[in-house]
Motif scaffolding. Structure first.
Motif, short mmCIF file in Angstrom:
data_model
loop_
_atom_site.label_atom_id
_atom_site.label_comp_id
_atom_site.label_asym_id
_atom_site.label_seq_id
_atom_site.Cartn_x
_atom_site.Cartn_y
_atom_site.Cartn_z
N MET A 1 0.47 -1.15 -0.34
CA MET A 1 -0.14 -0.30 0.15
C MET A 1 1.64 1.37 0.08
O MET A 1 1.74 1.41 0.94
N GLN A 2 0.53 2.02 -0.51
CA GLN A 2 1.66 3.34 -0.92
C GLN A 2 0.81 3.96 -0.05
O GLN A 2 -0.33 4.10 0.87
N VAL A 3 1.85 5.18 0.74
CA VAL A 3 2.14 6.42 1.49
C VAL A 3 0.69 7.30 1.42
O VAL A 3 -0.04 7.34 1.72
N GLU A 4 0.48 7.66 0.32
CA GLU A 4 -0.89 8.29 -0.42
C GLU A 4 -1.90 7.61 -0.43
O GLU A 4 -3.19 8.34 -0.24
N ASP A 5 -2.44 6.98 -0.57
CA ASP A 5 -2.99 5.96 -0.01
C ASP A 5 -3.70 5.44 1.20
O ASP A 5 -4.62 5.28 1.85
N GLU A 6 -2.76 5.43 2.77
CA GLU A 6 -2.58 5.77 3.68
C GLU A 6 -3.09 6.87 3.98
O GLU A 6 -4.16 6.70 4.69
N ARG A 7 -2.62 7.70 3.50
CA ARG A 7 -3.23 9.51 4.35
C ARG A 7 -4.27 9.55 2.96
O ARG A 7 -5.12 10.38 4.78
N LYS A 8 -4.92 8.74 2.56
CA LYS A 8 -6.26 8.80 2.63
C LYS A 8 -7.56 7.95 2.95
O LYS A 8 -8.47 9.38 2.93
N ILE A 9 -6.92 7.38 3.41
CA ILE A 9 -8.20 6.31 4.35
C ILE A 9 -7.93 6.91 5.44
O ILE A 9 -8.68 7.71 6.14
N VAL A 10 -6.41 7.68 6.22
CA VAL A 10 -6.64 8.07 7.51
C VAL A 10 -7.40 9.30 7.52
O VAL A 10 -8.25 10.22 8.48
N TRP A 79 -11.99 2.25 -2.66
CA TRP A 79 -12.24 1.47 -1.36
C TRP A 79 -11.27 2.44 -0.69
O TRP A 79 -10.81 2.01 0.48
N ASP A 80 -10.50 3.67 -1.26
CA ASP A 80 -9.78 4.16 0.40
C ASP A 80 -10.92 4.90 1.11
O ASP A 80 -10.81 4.86 2.18
N LEU A 81 -11.67 4.69 0.13
CA LEU A 81 -13.55 5.89 1.17
C LEU A 81 -13.82 4.35 2.26
O LEU A 81 -14.29 4.76 2.90
#
Length: 106
Positions: A1-10, A79-81
């Motif tokens: 998982m990329q850092v940008e995806d984790e930021r979107k999730i948080v 999926w991030d949402l």
């Protein structure tokens, strides 16, 4: 998982929790207004616990907006949402359980 995806999730989880806090403040203000002595439709019993009603109000409002949001996000394959909304909803549900435990003890 990329850092940008984790930021979107948080970020999505943070937005859900902030929105639920706004709903909680609205619920507290609504019930505080309802139970003020100047209100002509104020009930005779004033032993209502504002914290408990706020917990119930958060749970009901969360069910009304979070379920359709999760269904929409899952159908749109965002999926991030979905992950962020589920994380934010879980954090709010845990805080809501704490509020309801305060109600049951008081």
């Amino acid at each position: 998982m990329q850092v940008e995806d984790e930021r979107k999730i948080v970020f999505n989880a943070f937005l859900i929790v902030v929105f639920n806090l706004v709903v909680a403040c609205f619920g507290i203000a609504l019930f505080a207004w309802y139970y003020t002595p100047g209100n002509p439709i104020r009930p005779n019993r004033v032993d209502i616990n504002l914290v408990g009603f706020t917990g119930i109000f958060i749970g009901v409002s969360q069910a009304l907006y979070l379920t359709p949001l999760l269904i929409y996000a899952a159908r749109s394959r965002k999926w991030d949402l979905v992950k962020g909304a589920a994380l934010g909803g879980s954090v709010t549900a845990l805080l809501n359980v704490v509020l309801l435990l305060i109600l049951s003890e008081g």
